[in-house]
Design a protein around this motif. Structure first.
Motif, short mmCIF file in Angstrom:
data_model
loop_
_atom_site.label_atom_id
_atom_site.label_comp_id
_atom_site.label_asym_id
_atom_site.label_seq_id
_atom_site.Cartn_x
_atom_site.Cartn_y
_atom_site.Cartn_z
N GLY A 1 -3.90 6.81 5.99
CA GLY A 1 -5.24 6.32 5.63
C GLY A 1 -5.22 5.51 4.35
N LEU A 2 -4.52 6.01 3.33
CA LEU A 2 -4.42 5.29 2.06
C LEU A 2 -3.65 3.98 2.22
CD1 LEU A 2 -3.70 8.26 -0.40
CD2 LEU A 2 -5.85 7.04 -0.10
N ASP A 3 -2.56 4.02 2.97
CA ASP A 3 -1.76 2.80 3.19
C ASP A 3 -2.58 1.74 3.90
OD1 ASP A 3 0.42 3.89 1.94
OD2 ASP A 3 1.46 4.47 3.79
N ASP A 4 -3.36 2.14 4.90
CA ASP A 4 -4.20 1.18 5.61
C ASP A 4 -5.20 0.53 4.67
OD1 ASP A 4 -2.87 1.71 7.93
OD2 ASP A 4 -4.43 2.98 8.81
N ASN A 5 -5.78 1.35 3.78
CA ASN A 5 -6.75 0.81 2.83
C ASN A 5 -6.10 -0.15 1.84
OD1 ASN A 5 -8.66 2.33 4.08
ND2 ASN A 5 -9.10 3.68 2.37
N VAL A 6 -4.90 0.21 1.36
CA VAL A 6 -4.19 -0.68 0.43
C VAL A 6 -3.88 -2.01 1.09
CG1 VAL A 6 -2.02 -1.02 -0.84
CG2 VAL A 6 -3.23 1.15 -1.00
N ARG A 7 -3.40 -1.96 2.34
CA ARG A 7 -3.11 -3.20 3.06
C ARG A 7 -4.36 -4.05 3.25
NH1 ARG A 7 0.77 -0.02 5.89
NH2 ARG A 7 -0.80 0.64 7.42
N THR A 8 -5.50 -3.38 3.51
CA THR A 8 -6.75 -4.12 3.67
C THR A 8 -7.16 -4.80 2.37
OG1 THR A 8 -7.50 -2.54 5.36
CG2 THR A 8 -9.18 -3.90 4.30
N ALA B 1 -14.71 15.19 5.31
CA ALA B 1 -15.97 15.91 5.19
C ALA B 1 -16.09 16.59 3.82
CB ALA B 1 -16.08 16.95 6.31
N VAL B 2 -14.96 17.10 3.32
CA VAL B 2 -14.98 17.80 2.02
C VAL B 2 -14.80 16.81 0.87
CG1 VAL B 2 -13.86 19.57 0.63
CG2 VAL B 2 -14.08 19.89 3.10
N TRP B 3 -13.85 15.88 1.03
CA TRP B 3 -13.59 14.85 0.00
C TRP B 3 -13.81 13.48 0.62
CZ3 TRP B 3 -9.75 18.77 0.66
CH2 TRP B 3 -9.76 19.73 -0.34
N PRO B 4 -15.02 12.94 0.55
CA PRO B 4 -15.32 11.65 1.20
C PRO B 4 -14.45 10.50 0.69
CG PRO B 4 -17.33 12.77 0.54
CD PRO B 4 -16.21 13.54 -0.09
N SER B 5 -13.93 10.61 -0.54
CA SER B 5 -13.15 9.53 -1.10
C SER B 5 -11.71 9.51 -0.60
CB SER B 5 -13.13 9.64 -2.64
OG SER B 5 -12.52 10.85 -3.05
N LEU B 6 -11.32 10.53 0.18
CA LEU B 6 -9.93 10.64 0.62
C LEU B 6 -9.85 10.33 2.12
CD1 LEU B 6 -7.29 11.34 -0.82
CD2 LEU B 6 -7.53 13.68 0.01
N PRO B 7 -9.32 9.14 2.49
CA PRO B 7 -9.25 8.79 3.91
C PRO B 7 -8.11 9.52 4.60
CG PRO B 7 -8.23 7.07 2.62
CD PRO B 7 -8.77 8.08 1.62
N ALA B 8 -8.25 9.76 5.88
CA ALA B 8 -7.19 10.41 6.67
C ALA B 8 -7.27 9.90 8.09
CB ALA B 8 -7.34 11.93 6.63
N ARG B 9 -6.13 9.41 8.59
CA ARG B 9 -6.06 8.91 9.96
C ARG B 9 -4.85 9.53 10.63
NH1 ARG B 9 -7.38 4.46 6.82
NH2 ARG B 9 -9.46 3.62 7.22
N MET B 10 -5.10 10.24 11.72
CA MET B 10 -4.03 10.95 12.41
C MET B 10 -3.09 9.96 13.07
SD MET B 10 -4.63 14.37 14.57
CE MET B 10 -3.30 15.49 15.02
N SER B 11 -1.80 10.23 12.93
CA SER B 11 -0.78 9.34 13.49
C SER B 11 -0.13 9.99 14.70
CB SER B 11 0.28 9.04 12.41
OG SER B 11 1.43 8.47 12.98
N MET B 12 -0.04 9.25 15.80
CA MET B 12 0.60 9.77 17.00
C MET B 12 2.09 10.02 16.76
SD MET B 12 0.37 10.87 20.03
CE MET B 12 -1.32 10.42 20.38
N PHE B 13 2.70 9.13 15.95
CA PHE B 13 4.12 9.29 15.67
C PHE B 13 4.39 10.61 14.95
CE2 PHE B 13 7.52 8.99 12.50
CZ PHE B 13 8.61 8.74 13.32
#
Length: 420
Positions: A48-55, A372-384
């Protein structure tokens, strides 16, 4: 060769054994569950953080270049040479306008608390107040350098700079706190006892952290000359340059370095006493910052998997001892070594695979709960990483279950039948 029916029978026997010792099986795979859940949780946050940095990096622009008198990211204490460096000047930015591969240049300063990354001003409009606001000074050319998107109103023009006009562009949070649903264009806000007319509002800025408050949305932008009038002591200029094209970025970087070395009288045998970098540097620095952290977290999850594997081996050895007579009976009625080996190996793999499934489920719940608990912390589940976590659990069962299975397969049937 073993038939499908035989394999199915062995599989059912392994499942029956696990179901017959539910509590022991659950305690055995606890380490596996924790390890898999940590792998999925950490990898999801990292993704999630990496995706945001790339954006963010892509939003800055591939043809944008920055110059500052210090390295943007310094790990550890600064050297004496870095602490005594001369700042870049407005004149340095003006000189860059004539470089062959430079399209636009902006010099900017900001008044804020760098140790916290937030401002220290309170901006007022009537009885409303925006706190910890960053004050930033930019040129009219900043709109071209950064391809700025204005939500309403307009950006500065050269006339605003020439006349040091008291005009301002407010960022998203400031606009919302001061004006709410009211149209801010043309309204007057108070900064340090002076009145400034709002001529434009900026769109919300993408943050590395998915939600929460972004300090970049809590700022007021003034013309650079107006900012110098308000705070003449600010001398640390950030110079931002837009190259003529993405292909010309390396040429523009070389031209900027050569110009700054000449203007700052750096000897040919001495290193640069300034930094010139592109947005790609942000990605590199981000990877350096987070790399060690994620390696440490994966090491913790690996320890949990190993501890779980040791627990599986221990329980399987106990199971072999408890079922010695059963093994002797099976061998006496015709069971082969490979049948016994396969049965106990499958029990270990099924045990850890069940732990893997529970771990994946727990990891998915963690990924759901984090925003839900920390809105500022993104998380995206990875299939890999989900597949990797489950496969690691099954591999642990195979690795740590093979010795107990080998021991069971090599028991002497006569001695096993005599065992009490």
């Amino acid at each position: 060769m073993m038939g499908r029916g035989e394999f199915g029978e062995i599989l059912r026997m392994a499942g029956d054994t696990i179901r017959g010792n539910k509590l022991r099986s659950a305690l055995t795979v606890l380490g596996i569950v924790i390890g898999v859940a940590v792998v999925i949780g950490v990898s999801s946050i990292g993704r999630g953080l990496d995706d945001n940095v790339r954006t963010i990096v892509s939003s800055i622009g591939a043809d944008t270049i920055f110059a500052f008198h210090l390295e943007p990211f310094t790990f550890g204490r600064m050297t004496e040479e870095m602490r005594t460096r001369k700042e870049l000047t407005y004149e340095d930015a003006v000189a860059m306008r004539d470089l062959p591969h430079v399209k636009a240049v902006n010099a900017g300063v900001r008044y804020f608390r760098p140790e916290l990354g937030i401002g220290s001003f309170a901006v007022k409009y009537r009885d409303k107040k925006a706190k910890n606001t960053i004050l930033e000074g930019n040129q009219a050319s900043a709109k071209e350098v950064f391809d700025l998107q204005i939500a309403s109103g307009r950006w500065f023009v050269e006339a605003d700079e020439e006349h040091r006009s008291n005009v301002a562009v407010t960022a998203a949070d400031v606009t919302e706190e001061l004006f709410g649903s009211e149209d801010p264009i043309g309204k007057e806000i108070t900064i340090e006892g002076q009145l400034f007319t709002v001529i434009g509002t900026a769109k919300r800025v993408k943050s590395v952290f998915g939600g929460g408050k972004n300090p970049e949305d809590n700022k007021v932008i003034l013309p650079l000359s107006t900012m110098h009038k308000l705070h003449p002591e600010l001398k640390q200029h950030w110079i931002s340059v837009k190259a003529t094209s993405h292909a010309d970025v390396p040429k523009a970087v070389d031209e900027m370095r050569e110009l700054l070395r000449r203007r700052r009288k750096v000897p040919y045998d001495k290193p640069d006493n300034f930094a010139v970098f592109t947005p790609d540097f942000i990605s590199t620095a981000w990877n350096q910052i987070t790399g060690a952290l994620f390696i440490g977290m994966f090491a913790i999850s690996s320890v949990a998997l190993i501890v779980g594997g040791v627990g599986v081996m221990n329980i399987m050895l106990v199971s072999v001892t408890e079922r010695t007579r059963e093994i002797g009976v099976r061998k006496a009625i015709g069971a082969r070594k490979q049948d016994i080996l396969l049965q106990f190996t499958l029990e270990a793999i099924m045990l850890t695979a069940v732990g893997g499934v529970i771990g994946v489920t727990a990891g998915a719940l963690v990924v759901w709960a984090i925003p839900a608990v920390w809105p500022s912390l993104p998380a995206r589940m990875s299939m890999f990483w989900t597949t990797f976590g489950f496969s690691s659990a099954a591999a642990v069962g195979l690795l740590f279950g093979i010795y107990p299975a080998w021991k069971a397969a090599n028991l002497d049937p006569i001695e096993s039948l005599r065992y009490e």
